[in-house]
Scaffold this motif. Structure first.
Motif, short mmCIF file in Angstrom:
data_model
loop_
_atom_site.label_atom_id
_atom_site.label_comp_id
_atom_site.label_asym_id
_atom_site.label_seq_id
_atom_site.Cartn_x
_atom_site.Cartn_y
_atom_site.Cartn_z
N GLY A 67 30.21 53.31 76.12
CA GLY A 67 30.74 54.41 76.93
C GLY A 67 29.69 55.43 77.31
N ARG A 68 29.91 56.07 78.45
CA ARG A 68 28.96 57.05 78.96
C ARG A 68 28.91 58.30 78.08
N LYS A 69 30.08 58.78 77.65
CA LYS A 69 30.15 60.02 76.87
C LYS A 69 29.48 59.88 75.51
N THR A 70 29.56 58.71 74.92
CA THR A 70 28.96 58.46 73.61
C THR A 70 27.45 58.71 73.64
N ILE A 71 26.82 58.48 74.77
CA ILE A 71 25.39 58.69 74.92
C ILE A 71 25.09 60.10 75.42
N LEU A 72 25.89 60.59 76.35
CA LEU A 72 25.61 61.85 77.02
C LEU A 72 25.69 63.05 76.07
N ILE A 73 26.68 63.06 75.19
CA ILE A 73 26.90 64.23 74.33
C ILE A 73 25.73 64.49 73.38
N PRO A 74 25.30 63.52 72.54
CA PRO A 74 24.17 63.80 71.66
C PRO A 74 22.87 64.06 72.42
N SER A 75 22.74 63.48 73.60
CA SER A 75 21.53 63.72 74.40
C SER A 75 21.41 65.19 74.79
N LEU A 76 22.51 65.78 75.20
CA LEU A 76 22.52 67.19 75.59
C LEU A 76 22.23 68.10 74.40
N PHE A 77 22.81 67.78 73.23
CA PHE A 77 22.54 68.59 72.04
C PHE A 77 21.06 68.53 71.66
N LEU A 78 20.47 67.33 71.67
CA LEU A 78 19.06 67.18 71.30
C LEU A 78 18.16 67.92 72.28
N PHE A 79 18.46 67.81 73.55
CA PHE A 79 17.66 68.50 74.57
C PHE A 79 17.64 70.00 74.31
N GLY A 80 18.81 70.57 74.07
CA GLY A 80 18.91 72.01 73.88
C GLY A 80 18.21 72.50 72.62
N LEU A 81 18.42 71.81 71.50
CA LEU A 81 17.86 72.25 70.23
C LEU A 81 16.35 72.05 70.17
N ALA A 82 15.85 70.97 70.76
CA ALA A 82 14.39 70.76 70.80
C ALA A 82 13.72 71.81 71.67
N LEU A 98 7.34 68.42 69.97
CA LEU A 98 8.70 68.90 70.27
C LEU A 98 9.11 68.53 71.69
N ARG A 99 8.16 68.57 72.61
CA ARG A 99 8.46 68.16 73.98
C ARG A 99 8.81 66.68 74.03
N PHE A 100 8.17 65.89 73.19
CA PHE A 100 8.49 64.47 73.11
C PHE A 100 9.95 64.28 72.69
N PHE A 101 10.38 65.01 71.65
CA PHE A 101 11.77 64.90 71.20
C PHE A 101 12.74 65.43 72.25
N GLN A 102 12.35 66.49 72.94
CA GLN A 102 13.20 66.99 74.02
C GLN A 102 13.31 65.94 75.13
N GLY A 103 12.23 65.21 75.36
CA GLY A 103 12.25 64.14 76.34
C GLY A 103 13.18 63.01 75.96
N ILE A 104 13.32 62.75 74.64
CA ILE A 104 14.29 61.75 74.18
C ILE A 104 15.70 62.18 74.57
N GLY A 105 15.98 63.47 74.38
CA GLY A 105 17.30 63.98 74.78
C GLY A 105 17.53 63.91 76.27
N ALA A 106 16.46 64.13 77.05
CA ALA A 106 16.59 64.14 78.51
C ALA A 106 16.62 62.74 79.11
N ALA A 107 16.25 61.72 78.32
CA ALA A 107 16.05 60.37 78.87
C ALA A 107 17.28 59.80 79.57
N SER A 108 18.47 60.16 79.09
CA SER A 108 19.69 59.57 79.66
C SER A 108 20.31 60.41 80.76
#
Length: 381
Positions: A67-82, A98-108
């Motif tokens: 599902g799309r939401k299963t991926i989108l939700i944690p991605s947004l949280f990681l982006f913001g906190l990083a 830290l930018r690398f981890f923020q990029g993981i959140g932004a990847a999707s």
């Protein structure tokens, strides 16, 4: 319900473009604070976009199966906190991590918002919404440099605080987004076979290559070296740089919002070729610009090109795959897009090393010529 869905999609789009557009006006301040070179500071773009290259295919498979939401939700949280953590660090190498981890959140983010539009809309309406989404994207890229430049006046680290907007957006996805999801998990071998069949077409490969080159120009030439141009030649402040960088995005937003009308006049291939020609003109003019008024026309031409090319390519691509393989298909597009974002500063950095800022934009002009050639030889539309 459609209004809430579009609100979530458009907010995700705004978050997706925040990670680079909001911090580039602070590059001169970051260079000064850490004692690094203009080439080194572009690593803040490279390490941010790099995770998307290898994560995108995995994200696509997971989104099509879970599902799309299963991926989108944690991605947004990681982006913001990083992003918040970036604000507090005082070490250059820690900032890169830290930018690398923020990029993981932004990847999707950039992939799933387009996938959701493909899931929720079809036919001419899909193209219309893609145009509006590109306008929203452009509003973000228009606003973030100005806001980021203003925040950078208080300190180089303040633009990173904008990433916290990802947290409330994640909660909105939880409670507002009502989208169709794939009915069931798919056999991986069959799924990959169908996805490859969708991908392995000459026009699709052409569009993928164009997406790489598009972001080589955007991230490599414009976002990386436009601030340097204004600093070197016009002694501009971070705020002035941000305001000028916002100009092209305003033009992009206006152009994208008129995509419905443009589609009635011009065929998709013709739209793209006009856009590539405008890129070429813009890059050549920027290579020689040495006063602020000489920036106006290249900014307008760059914005018009972007306003046609971004939604045009996305609309064409999303139509090549059904919902059951759409996220996986678009994840490959996201992967090649990230490839362009990541290698762009390196490729254009080579031209910068040869002859400085003006030569960097000559490099962008050469990329635009290659895009024109590909449009004539590979696109069968």
């Amino acid at each position: 319900m459609q209004r809430k869905n579009l609100t979530v999609i458009f907010l995700s789009t705004l978050i997706a473009v925040m990670g680079v557009a909001s911090i580039t006006p602070a590059f001169p301040s970051i260079i000064k604070h850490f004692g690094i070179t203009p080439t080194q500071v572009t690593l803040l773009i490279t390490v941010f976009t790099f995770p998307g290259i290898f994560l995108a295919p995995v994200i696509g498979v997971l989104a099509d199966n879970f599902g799309r939401k299963t991926i989108l939700i944690p991605s947004l949280f990681l982006f913001g906190l990083a992003g918040l953590a970036c604000f507090f660090t005082k070490n250059w190498h820690v900032l890169l991590v830290l930018r690398f981890f923020q990029g993981i959140g932004a990847a999707s983010l950039g992939m799933l918002n387009v996938t959701l539009i493909g899931d929720l809309f079809s036919g001419p309406k899909r193209g219309e919404i893609m145009g509006y989404n590109a306008s929203v994207l452009s509003i973000g890229t228009a606003t973030y440099p100005a806001v980021g430049g203003a925040l950078a006046m208080a300190g180089w680290q303040f633009p990173f605080l904008l990433a916290l907007l990802g947290v409330p957006t994640a909660f909105m996805v939880i409670f507002w987004l009502k989208n169709p999801e794939p009915d069931k998990k798919q056999n991986l071998a069959d799924y990959l076979k169908r996805t490859w069949k969708n991908v392995n077409q000459k026009t699709v490969w052409g569009l993928f290559i164009l997406n790489v080159l598009l972001f080589v120009i955007l991230y490599g030439a414009y976002l990386s070296y436009f601030p340097q141009l204004m600093t070197e030649r016009m002694k501009s402040s971070s705020l002035q740089i941000g305001l000028f960088m916002s100009g092209f995005s305003v033009v992009t937003a206006i152009t994208s919002s008129q995509l419905k009308r443009i589609n009635k006049i011009l065929k998709p291939k013709t739209q793209l070729q006009i856009g590539f020609t405008l890129y070429l003109v813009s890059m050549l003019l920027l290579s020689f610009a040495d006063e602020w008024w000489k920036l106006l026309f290249p900014i307008v031409t760059f914005g018009m090109a972007h306003g046609m090319i971004i939604p045009g390519v996305q609309t064409l691509l999303v139509g090549f795959a059904p919902i059951t393989e759409r996220a996986g298909f678009m994840s490959i597009n996201s992967m090649v897009l990230r490839l362009g974002q990541t290698t762009g500063p390196i490729i254009i950095g080579f031209f910068y090393a040869l002859g400085g800022t003006g030569t960097a934009f000559i490099g962008g002009a050469i990329v635009a010529v290659v895009m024109l050639i590909i449009s004539f030889t590979m696109l069968k539309l």
